[in-house]
Design an enzyme around this catalytic site. Structure first.
Site, short mmCIF file in Angstrom:
data_model
loop_
_atom_site.label_atom_id
_atom_site.label_comp_id
_atom_site.label_asym_id
_atom_site.label_seq_id
_atom_site.Cartn_x
_atom_site.Cartn_y
_atom_site.Cartn_z
N GLN A 131 51.90 41.03 3.96
CA GLN A 131 50.94 39.94 3.79
C GLN A 131 49.65 40.43 3.15
O GLN A 131 48.91 41.20 3.78
CB GLN A 131 50.62 39.35 5.17
CG GLN A 131 49.59 38.24 5.16
CD GLN A 131 49.19 37.85 6.58
OE1 GLN A 131 49.11 38.69 7.47
NE2 GLN A 131 48.94 36.58 6.80
N TYR A 133 46.43 39.22 2.50
CA TYR A 133 45.34 38.25 2.67
C TYR A 133 43.98 38.97 2.66
O TYR A 133 43.17 38.77 1.79
CB TYR A 133 45.51 37.52 4.01
CG TYR A 133 46.38 36.28 4.01
CD1 TYR A 133 47.46 36.16 3.15
CD2 TYR A 133 46.14 35.25 4.90
CE1 TYR A 133 48.26 35.03 3.17
CE2 TYR A 133 46.93 34.11 4.93
CZ TYR A 133 47.99 34.00 4.07
OH TYR A 133 48.77 32.88 4.10
N SER A 134 43.76 39.85 3.69
CA SER A 134 42.43 40.41 3.93
C SER A 134 41.99 41.37 2.83
O SER A 134 42.81 42.08 2.25
CB SER A 134 42.41 41.18 5.25
OG SER A 134 42.90 40.38 6.28
N SER A 166 49.62 45.22 6.84
CA SER A 166 50.59 45.85 7.75
C SER A 166 51.88 46.22 7.02
O SER A 166 52.46 45.38 6.34
CB SER A 166 50.94 44.91 8.90
OG SER A 166 49.79 44.62 9.64
N GLU A 248 51.79 32.18 11.63
CA GLU A 248 51.49 33.55 12.06
C GLU A 248 50.88 33.54 13.47
O GLU A 248 51.25 34.33 14.33
CB GLU A 248 50.50 34.20 11.07
CG GLU A 248 50.12 35.61 11.48
CD GLU A 248 49.20 36.31 10.48
OE1 GLU A 248 48.80 35.68 9.48
OE2 GLU A 248 48.88 37.48 10.71
#
Ligand SMILES: Cc1cc2nc3c(=O)[nH]c(=O)nc-3n(C[C@H](O)[C@H](O)[C@H](O)COP(=O)(O)OP(=O)(O)OC[C@H]3O[C@@H](n4cnc5c(N)ncnc54)[C@H](O)[C@@H]3O)c2cc1C
Length: 393
Positions: A131, A133-134, A166, A248
């Site tokens: 993922q 995103y951040s 992750s 999530e």
């Protein structure tokens, strides 16, 4: 109908008994016992057989449509399958961000072509997703993200950096938020899917307090992504991102119910001992554990109601925030109590007796529960604003 479900339950139990390998009926002891699938998996004995058997029936994703590799089960049948797996102690055959996060977003926003390309491969555990995103300056303020995707005709050119990705170093593909319009915040974000082997993608693991290194910094340097890999509409990726985050948070909230409290009770009994009338010998720990037990059971009942409402399309959109907040608090408390009951033995970091410091590492890992998937403070803000409708929230 009830009779049909009873038949389904009996057949399911018989099939699980015949097909779940004995190794897959043992409790998960370490990260190695969790199967993530992907292009380069390292399987423990029984893991691949179990995943393939379940995938063959579409039961790695029992409630997805059969056309996309799912089992096509109704919510009631899905619940029965999970109950029967729990009763036999069957492990989850496949852990996957594709199943718990991207899949639901693909089902809602994907084109037919995208669904047929990605969903069956997720269901069979062939592709491992991460993922994106951040970013270093976009965590809670996620819409402030800067990674850019420039329109180059038949493809986007992606440049930027993600953080806390992750398992990025083990993943095959990434679902990634990118900026396609700099003039507006939420309205300038798009949602891209791309292969981690695309030239220009690199990752660097980040070492954690637990001694593990499960997540990474991820860098994009002139990465070419075909236009067909855009999920949803251009500049409307924020809607997809929020929908995925709900799933999530629902997935993370499951930690509240994790493994019941059996190992906690066993540790407390062994370490602290019992009084003559069979009560835990330490009165303070006993009171804390009783309170925790009540809260876990209440959470279990709330989770079940939430899942029923979700499947029936009646859940409040902010409900995953409630579940995420409380589930992660419970998981942290469970591990705090475990350490309190186990004492210094459980703090042992590296030995065979402590299984490589498994309990201490798990306890430290729970510290991240109230950060990952959106921090507790942000969940409380959402609850205040969208559920309690508090003034000024
Ligand atoms: C174990 C783990 C795994 C992760 N995996 C991934 C992953 O795979 N992919 C990915 O993209 N990201 C991942 N993340 C990142 C995670 O989503 C972010 O850490 C999280 O969103 C918080 O952002 P931040 O770390 O930038 O903290 P910040 O946003 O800087 O927050 C710092 C503190 O300020 C508080 N705060 C910030 N804004 C407000 C506000 N408006 N009101 C009240 N308090 C506020 C926060 O609650 C927090 O306590 C992971 C994180 C962890 C811990």
């Amino acid at each position: 109908m009830t009779e049909d479900l009873e038949t389904f339950r009996a057949e399911t139990r018989a099939w699980l008994e015949a097909n779940c390998p004995p190794e897959m009926r043992q409790p998960v002891r370490s990260d190695k016992d969790i199967n993530w699938g992907g292009r380069n998996p390292v399987f423990q004995p029984g893991q691949k057989e179990w995943m393939d058997a379940m995938a063959g029936r579409g039961w790695t994703v029992p409630d997805w449509p059969q056309a996309y590799g799912g089992g096509g089960l109704s919510p009631a049948q899905t619940k029965i399958l999970r109950e029967e797996m729990r009763k036999l102690g069957c492990r989850n055959p496949l852990n996957s961000f594709g199943i718990s996060m991207l899949g639901p977003a693909l089902l809602k926003y994907g084109t037919e072509e995208q669904k047929r390309e990605h969903l069956p491969r997720i269901a069979r555990g062939e592709i491992r997703w991460c993922q994106g995103y951040s970013e270093p300056n976009a965590g809670s303020d996620l819409a402030g993200l800067a990674t850019s995707a420039e329109d180059k005709g038949d493809h986007f050119l992606v440049n930027g950096q993600k953080v806390w990705t992750s398992y990025a170093d083990k993943a095959d593909w990434i679902f990634c938020l990118v900026r396609t319009d700099k003039s507006t915040k939420q309205g300038g974000i798009s949602f891209l899917l791309f292969d981690m082997e695309t030239p220009g993608v690199s990752t660097r693991p980040i070492l954690l307090i637990s001694g593990y290194s499960p997540f990474c910094e991820t860098f994009f340097d002139d990465v070419k992504v075909p236009k067909g890999n855009l999920l949803g509409e251009l500049n409307k990726g924020w809607d997809v991102a929020k929908y995925l985050l709900g799933h999530e948070r629902e997935m993370i909230s499951g930690m509240g119910n994790e493994g019941g409290n059996k190992s906690l009770h066993a540790i407390a009994r062994d370490k602290v001992g019992l009084t003559e009338d069979g009560k835990l010998a330490d009165p303070l720990l006993r009171a804390q554990m009783a309170l925790f037990e009540v809260r876990t059971r209440a959470f279990g009942a709330m989770s079940e109601r939430f899942m029923d409402e979700l499947k029936a399309g009646r859940a409040h959109p902010a409900q995953p925030s409630m579940m995420k907040y409380y589930g992660t608090e419970l998981n942290k408390t469970r591990n705090e109590l475990m350490m309190a009951a186990g004492g210094s033995d459980l703090l042992e970091w590296e030995s065979d007796a402590s299984n490589g410091g498994a309990a201490a590492r798990a306890w430290l890992r729970t510290k991240a529960n109230s950060i990952e998937g959106g921090t507790s403070e942000i969940q409380l803000n959402i609850i205040a604003k969208r559920i309690l409708q508090l003034p000024g929230a």
